[in-house]
Design an enzyme around this catalytic site. Structure first.
Site, mmCIF file in Angstrom:
data_model
loop_
_atom_site.group_PDB
_atom_site.id
_atom_site.type_symbol
_atom_site.label_atom_id
_atom_site.label_comp_id
_atom_site.label_asym_id
_atom_site.label_seq_id
_atom_site.Cartn_x
_atom_site.Cartn_y
_atom_site.Cartn_z
ATOM 1 N NE ARG A 1 -3.084 0.355 3.224
ATOM 2 C CZ ARG A 1 -2.446 0.447 4.392
ATOM 3 N NH1 ARG A 1 -1.674 1.485 4.660
ATOM 4 N NH2 ARG A 1 -2.584 -0.499 5.301
ATOM 5 C CE1 TYR B 1 -16.521 10.994 -16.537
ATOM 6 C CE2 TYR B 1 -15.981 11.215 -14.208
ATOM 7 C CZ TYR B 1 -16.401 10.438 -15.277
ATOM 8 O OH TYR B 1 -16.691 9.129 -15.068
ATOM 9 C CG ASP C 1 -9.534 15.816 -15.341
ATOM 10 O OD1 ASP C 1 -8.812 15.207 -16.152
ATOM 11 O OD2 ASP C 1 -10.607 15.339 -14.900
ATOM 12 C CE LYS D 1 -12.346 7.616 -18.648
ATOM 13 N NZ LYS D 1 -12.731 8.878 -18.063
HETATM 14 C C1 LIG Z 1 -13.290 9.366 -16.845
HETATM 15 C C2 LIG Z 1 -12.898 10.685 -16.315
HETATM 16 C C3 LIG Z 1 -12.676 10.870 -14.947
HETATM 17 C C4 LIG Z 1 -12.900 9.758 -13.932
HETATM 18 O O1 LIG Z 1 -11.992 8.716 -14.117
HETATM 19 P P1 LIG Z 1 -12.274 7.173 -13.750
HETATM 20 O O2 LIG Z 1 -10.998 6.501 -14.141
HETATM 21 O O3 LIG Z 1 -13.463 6.737 -14.552
HETATM 22 O O4 LIG Z 1 -12.554 7.101 -12.294
HETATM 23 C C5 LIG Z 1 -12.254 12.118 -14.522
HETATM 24 N N1 LIG Z 1 -12.072 13.138 -15.398
HETATM 25 C C6 LIG Z 1 -12.290 12.989 -16.718
HETATM 26 C C7 LIG Z 1 -12.076 14.151 -17.629
HETATM 27 C C8 LIG Z 1 -12.714 11.771 -17.229
HETATM 28 O O5 LIG Z 1 -12.934 11.630 -18.533
#
Ligand SMILES: *Cc1c(COP(=O)(O)O)cnc(C)c1O
Length: 364
Positions: A50, A102, A172, A197
């Protein structure tokens, strides 16, 4: 890996030559949860998984390097990366955020607002953000380009203004990935991704990353991640490293495909408006006839009707019923996320097949 190498070299060689004992070229997956101490009072640097795991550490090294950051932490999802980033801000902090977010981020922001942990203000445009920065702000939260309206914000300019007010800047960076945007270079304090992604890129691993250049912030982030435990598993860390190796090629092909698809969409009578920034694999568009959306979604054969983005396979998403369903309709409509909007994540297939698929579904 040294920051002095170019990003393509860092990516292609992600995690290699890390196992001196065997010379294994590829990063081994270290499943052990615990590590034997050589002697009382000594540590190999690894005690318990962890806290730190050798496979995860390799992923973190690569991610820090490609984001031009000193430090990276890899988490179990993009959402846990967002929660971790906010864990360093005191209760009561005032957060100024971009409106078009998001859906999952918006849902969590709403929840912590209701619990009284943070206070959120939202702004639609850069001008509105700048005006709000005149007021009392502790954290500026930017998604750029935004999801799904594809608005871009100037991270460098906004970071300067935010820092002048003593606010921290969180970005982000999921949509552009480190290939097209490295917000640390533009002054951001914390950068995060849903590594699910583009970074992992194959729709087979859920992961997140938080990077920073600031040692004090890193100490807090590391402490909080070790304490709360939303770390990435060794296997998924390996999958992430594997995906990263081709990030640059995938991004290049997605962009080339997306540009061709945008040219097609812009002349299609079935399309009212195309939202595309010119680079990356994300395109949104508004259809001329909203009633045809179920038909379009049911007729596509190459595109899969699914949420998510950034993988090698092209996906089509209907934000109204999928990714952004948790944002109340009147809020969504107020900033232009209308029910006629479809979002495409363009993969690395042949653009001709993708365009033909769109043509038969949109115009057939
Ligand atoms: C998918 C996404 C998230 C969340 O990510 P997860 O891996 O699904 O928890 C946050 N920000 C953006 C821009 C996203 O496309």
């Amino acid at each position: 890996m040294s920051k002095s190498f170019h990003i393509n070299t860092i990516l292609a060689q992600a995690g290699i030559k890390s196992d001196e004992a065997t010379g294994a070229l590829v990063t081994p997956i270290h499943f052990s949860t615990t590590y034997q101490h050589p002697e009382f009072g000594q540590s190999t640097g690894f005690d318990y998984t962890r806290t730190k795991n050798p496979t995860r550490s390799k992923a973190e090294e690569v991610l820090a390097a490609i984001e031009s950051a000193k430090y990276a932490l890899v988490t179990s999802s993009g959402m846990s990366a967002i929660v971790l980033a906010f864990s360093v801000f005191p209760v009561g902090s005032k957060v100024l955020a971009v409106r078009d977010l998001y859906g999952g981020s918006f849902r969590w922001f709403n929840q912590v607002e209701q619990e009284g942990r943070f206070h959120f203000t939202y702004a639609n445009t850069e001008e509105e953000l700048i005006a709000e920065l005149e007021k009392d702000v502790d954290v500026l939260y930017i998604e750029t380009p935004t999801n799904p309206l594809m608005l871009e914000f100037d991270i460098e300019k906004l970071s300067k203004l935010a820092h002048a007010k003593g606010a921290k800047v969180v970005v982000d960076n999921t949509f552009y990935s480190s290939i097209y945007q490295r917000p640390i270079e533009d002054g951001a304090d914390i950068v995060l991704h849903s590594a699910t992604k583009y970074l992992a890129g194959h729709n087979d691993v859920l992961a997140g990353v938080v990077v920073t250049d600031n040692a004090e912030l890193y100490e807090k982030l590391f402490y909080n991640l070790n304490t709360t435990g939303a770390v990435l598993s060794p296997f998924d860390s390996y999958q992430l490293i594997r995906g990263l190796k081709t990030l640059s090629l995938r991004m290049e092909r997605s962009t080339a495909n997306a540009q061709e698809i945008v040219a097609f969409l812009e002349q299609s009578p079935a399309v009212k408006e195309v939202l595309y920034t010119g680079r990356g694999g994300m395109i949104s568009f508004k259809v001329a006839d909203e009633k045809r959306i179920p038909h379009i979604l049911n007729t596509l054969k190459v595109f899969s009707f699914a949420e998510s983005l950034g993988g090698v396979e092209s996906l089509i998403t209907y934000p109204t019923t999928q990714t952004h369903a948790d944002i109340p309709a009147e809020v969504r409509h107020s900033y232009g996320l209308t029910d006629d909007l479809l979002r495409l994540s363009i993969g690395i297939e042949d653009a001709r097949d993708l365009i033909e698929d769109l043509r038969q579904a949109l115009e057939g």
